[in-house]
Design a protein around this motif. Sequence first.
Motif, PDB file in Angstrom:
ATOM      1  N   UNK A  81       0.772  -1.356   0.068  1.00  0.00           N
ATOM      2  CA  UNK A  81      -0.037   0.063  -0.028  1.00  0.00           C
ATOM      3  C   UNK A  81       0.739   1.137  -0.007  1.00  0.00           C
ATOM      4  N   UNK A  82       0.320   2.342  -0.498  1.00  0.00           N
ATOM      5  CA  UNK A  82       0.885   3.735  -0.343  1.00  0.00           C
ATOM      6  C   UNK A  82      -0.060   4.371   0.679  1.00  0.00           C
ATOM      7  N   UNK A  83       0.783   4.804   1.997  1.00  0.00           N
ATOM      8  CA  UNK A  83       0.217   4.909   3.166  1.00  0.00           C
ATOM      9  C   UNK A  83       0.732   6.444   3.321  1.00  0.00           C
ATOM     10  N   UNK A  84       0.231   7.540   3.034  1.00  0.00           N
ATOM     11  CA  UNK A  84       0.950   9.133   3.621  1.00  0.00           C
ATOM     12  C   UNK A  84       0.400   9.191   4.845  1.00  0.00           C
ATOM     13  N   UNK A  85       1.312   9.749   5.757  1.00  0.00           N
ATOM     14  CA  UNK A  85       0.796  10.371   6.768  1.00  0.00           C
ATOM     15  C   UNK A  85       1.798  11.408   7.461  1.00  0.00           C
ATOM     16  N   UNK A  86       1.343  11.980   8.576  1.00  0.00           N
ATOM     17  CA  UNK A  86       2.128  13.120   8.810  1.00  0.00           C
ATOM     18  C   UNK A  86       2.789  12.712  10.317  1.00  0.00           C
ATOM     19  N   UNK A  87       4.063  12.548  10.639  1.00  0.00           N
ATOM     20  CA  UNK A  87       4.730  12.158  11.689  1.00  0.00           C
ATOM     21  C   UNK A  87       5.404  13.018  12.120  1.00  0.00           C
ATOM     22  N   UNK A  88       5.404  13.652  13.406  1.00  0.00           N
ATOM     23  CA  UNK A  88       6.122  14.653  13.906  1.00  0.00           C
ATOM     24  C   UNK A  88       6.558  15.745  13.219  1.00  0.00           C
ATOM     25  N   UNK A  89       5.155  16.163  12.540  1.00  0.00           N
ATOM     26  CA  UNK A  89       5.283  17.616  11.689  1.00  0.00           C
ATOM     27  C   UNK A  89       5.946  17.148  10.267  1.00  0.00           C
ATOM     28  N   UNK A  90       6.195  16.003   9.733  1.00  0.00           N
ATOM     29  CA  UNK A  90       6.669  15.806   8.625  1.00  0.00           C
ATOM     30  C   UNK A  90       5.948  14.622   7.828  1.00  0.00           C
TER      31      UNK A  90
END
Length: 164
Positions: free
Chosen positions: A33-42
Amino acid sequence: MPYWCAARLQGHREALALHCLALAGYETYYPRLRDRRIRHGRRVELRPALFPGYAFIAIELQWHTARWTAGVINLIMDGSGPARVPDSVIDEIRSRERGGLVELPKLAWPSPGDRVRVLAGPLQGQLGLYAGQRPHERVLVLLALLGGQQRVELAASDVEVAAG
């Protein structure tokens, strides 16, 4: 005529299993899968498996070698042989790939504060406000109950967006 089957792989040894199956001459398919997330502001792009712990193997003649390959726990069986996965299933998954990664369609969930109606259960017919999504296909709904607003967790299939 070759056919696809599913294999259960050892945890954290998927790469080893796929490599050994390729060395043994098997064509494999391990959709991610392509899973785009925001972690620690990035912004980060994760690439988890579509079916964690499973891969598809194209079987041409013998399946016994695939069963005993390093990293493979077993093949999903249908009686005395591997269960066949229809080519249409593999084609459907591959048709959703973009750049080698599967992109699932975005579900149209309501926004927090939208009016929703409960469709099933003891609260059937009640109107409330959508409060958010929970794991395992569950949603939070604010309902006017017992003289105040109560937060209720319901199955997502038991809730619909209310018109108006």
